[in-house]
Enzyme design. Sequence first.
Site, PDB file in Angstrom:
ATOM      1  N   GLY A 270       0.623  -1.346  -0.063  1.00 22.91           N
ATOM      2  CA  GLY A 270      -0.159   0.210   0.041  1.00 22.91           C
ATOM      3  C   GLY A 270       0.664   1.201  -0.003  1.00 22.91           C
ATOM      4  O   GLY A 270       0.137   2.358  -0.195  1.00 22.91           O
ATOM      5  N   GLY A 271       2.174   1.389   0.136  1.00 18.41           N
ATOM      6  CA  GLY A 271       2.928   2.460   0.232  1.00 18.41           C
ATOM      7  C   GLY A 271       2.707   3.087  -1.101  1.00 18.41           C
ATOM      8  O   GLY A 271       2.560   4.553  -0.941  1.00 18.41           O
ATOM      9  N   ASP A 289      -5.155  -5.966  -5.696  1.00 12.07           N
ATOM     10  CA  ASP A 289      -4.398  -7.049  -5.549  1.00 12.07           C
ATOM     11  C   ASP A 289      -4.855  -8.194  -5.389  1.00 12.07           C
ATOM     12  O   ASP A 289      -6.360  -8.394  -5.175  1.00 12.07           O
ATOM     13  CB  ASP A 289      -3.349  -6.902  -4.287  1.00 12.07           C
ATOM     14  CG  ASP A 289      -2.201  -7.281  -4.195  1.00 12.07           C
ATOM     15  OD1 ASP A 289      -1.102  -6.692  -4.261  1.00 12.07           O
ATOM     16  OD2 ASP A 289      -2.018  -8.557  -3.970  1.00 12.07           O
ATOM     17  N   ARG A 294      -2.193  -9.705   1.794  1.00 10.77           N
ATOM     18  CA  ARG A 294      -1.462  -8.415   1.475  1.00 10.77           C
ATOM     19  C   ARG A 294      -2.662  -7.479   1.344  1.00 10.77           C
ATOM     20  O   ARG A 294      -2.496  -6.285   1.727  1.00 10.77           O
ATOM     21  CB  ARG A 294      -0.715  -8.408  -0.042  1.00 10.77           C
ATOM     22  CG  ARG A 294       0.573  -9.362   0.251  1.00 10.77           C
ATOM     23  CD  ARG A 294       0.916  -9.618  -1.180  1.00 10.77           C
ATOM     24  NE  ARG A 294       1.269  -8.510  -2.090  1.00 10.77           N
ATOM     25  CZ  ARG A 294       2.251  -7.918  -2.000  1.00 10.77           C
ATOM     26  NH1 ARG A 294       3.329  -8.323  -0.993  1.00 10.77           N
ATOM     27  NH2 ARG A 294       2.490  -6.778  -2.777  1.00 10.77           N
ATOM     28  N   CYS A 390      11.683  -3.673  -7.250  1.00 10.82           N
ATOM     29  CA  CYS A 390      12.657  -3.555  -6.204  1.00 10.82           C
ATOM     30  C   CYS A 390      13.626  -4.571  -6.247  1.00 10.82           C
ATOM     31  O   CYS A 390      14.304  -4.875  -5.286  1.00 10.82           O
ATOM     32  CB  CYS A 390      12.001  -3.312  -4.910  1.00 10.82           C
ATOM     33  SG  CYS A 390      11.025  -4.738  -4.278  1.00 10.82           S
TER      34      CYS A 390
END
Length: 464
Positions: A270-271, A289, A294, A390
């Site tokens: 959620g960032g 999602d 999550r 990432c």
Amino acid sequence: MLTNVFPKCLIYRQSKRIDSSVLIKRYKQKKKRSLNLSKQSTSERALVYFDTYYKPVYKNLWPSIRVSLLSGQKYGALVNNFSNCDSCNILSKLGAHDIIEKAKHVHVEEVKHQSEKPVKYEELISSIDQKQNLDLSDDLYLKESDDSESSDDEEFVNPDLAKDSDLHEFVPVERVYTEKESLLIEESYKGVFIDNDINVDVVKDEEITLPDHLKVFTFKPGNVSDFPPPKPDPAGLLGYYMLDAASILPVIALDIKPNDKVLDLCAAPGGKSLAILQTLLPGSLTSNDIASSRLRRLTEILRWYCPDKENSLTITKHHGEEFNTPDYDKVLVDVPCNTDRHVLMEDTENNLFSVSRDNERLLLADKQKQLLVAGIKSCKPGGSIVYSTCTLSPPQNDGVIQAAIEEIWNETQIDIVIQDISCIAHKFKDTFRFYKGCRYGQLVLPSLIANFGPMYFSKIRRLK
């Protein structure tokens, strides 16, 4: 009198009537158990993989990247505009500064295209082969059995020429690979990015507007101080959210305009959805999602940071590949990936580098491509898609962009171009360390003085 002749340990043995052979046997058993404990953990397995496949790509940068990945990560504080806490003043008094406000004062000059080219496939394979040859004793790499060695003077038999011969003349293959070895061979192909040099237009992006309301505070480079936990306001909303500060770069690359309809295809935890909301720009945001756990975390984060009346947000639970109608102005595709930092810090069966998840990991790039293709199909003509990960993995970064473009061109009538977002790297050059060897996007490299990332992001514009 015994005490004057025999050591106390022998007196103890005699009193307990323990046979010395038993003691030796027990010692051997303990030694064997200790050897079992020395097997590679999942985090060690991940590190060996990174040394094998990342070092040939990043070369002399790798030692610095490696030690940074193994060190404590640096965080930023995303200010919550929905909270009544005076977060900007609180964070400034701690010695932190707003990196977005700082970037607004950086003059964007003509930025040359990437000066470093991706490593050639042949060079990378050669380097990986050398690594594997050095580590043949390691259980992770392929090992030839003693009876599989072939002599140089053995006669080569062409199967095509021998197809009419008798059965007794059949020459079997010299080596049959085990399932584990076959898995590692496939990993060696999945671990490298083969540059096909596709003819895609890379267009210079229009000046990206940094959102006025988006505020992210970090400490200066070299300052490893931690932010204190945020406090709630009278309504129970927390003043700021802790995240990797590089995570806001894909959101900035979206260049959200007022009343844009935005899709966050893989939103949890959620960032980035929260950062999109903090711009106060989108007309609506769909955070999607597929994982229930999550999504629960996403819902919990939004409960602490967004008011209940925030009706511009919709949370959905669908497979990302199911999105295929062009309903959105901006689409963020922040895909599941190697999560380089996370896998080095976790030693559980849930680690992506555990043996039980090998097949899932090998299929990850294909999954990422499918999600990106769905994101492109979900975007309106004239809109933009930002793909992000990432990880430092070239196949999961530039490789997925290339594969998705090829599929879009071969199987649809959609026309797309890559947008040059080097202006973002220029604006944030004093906060993050950027790698200059990516072909289709930008990559933040971890470094000890600014230990953010890794964060790869690429921007695609849909023309029709």
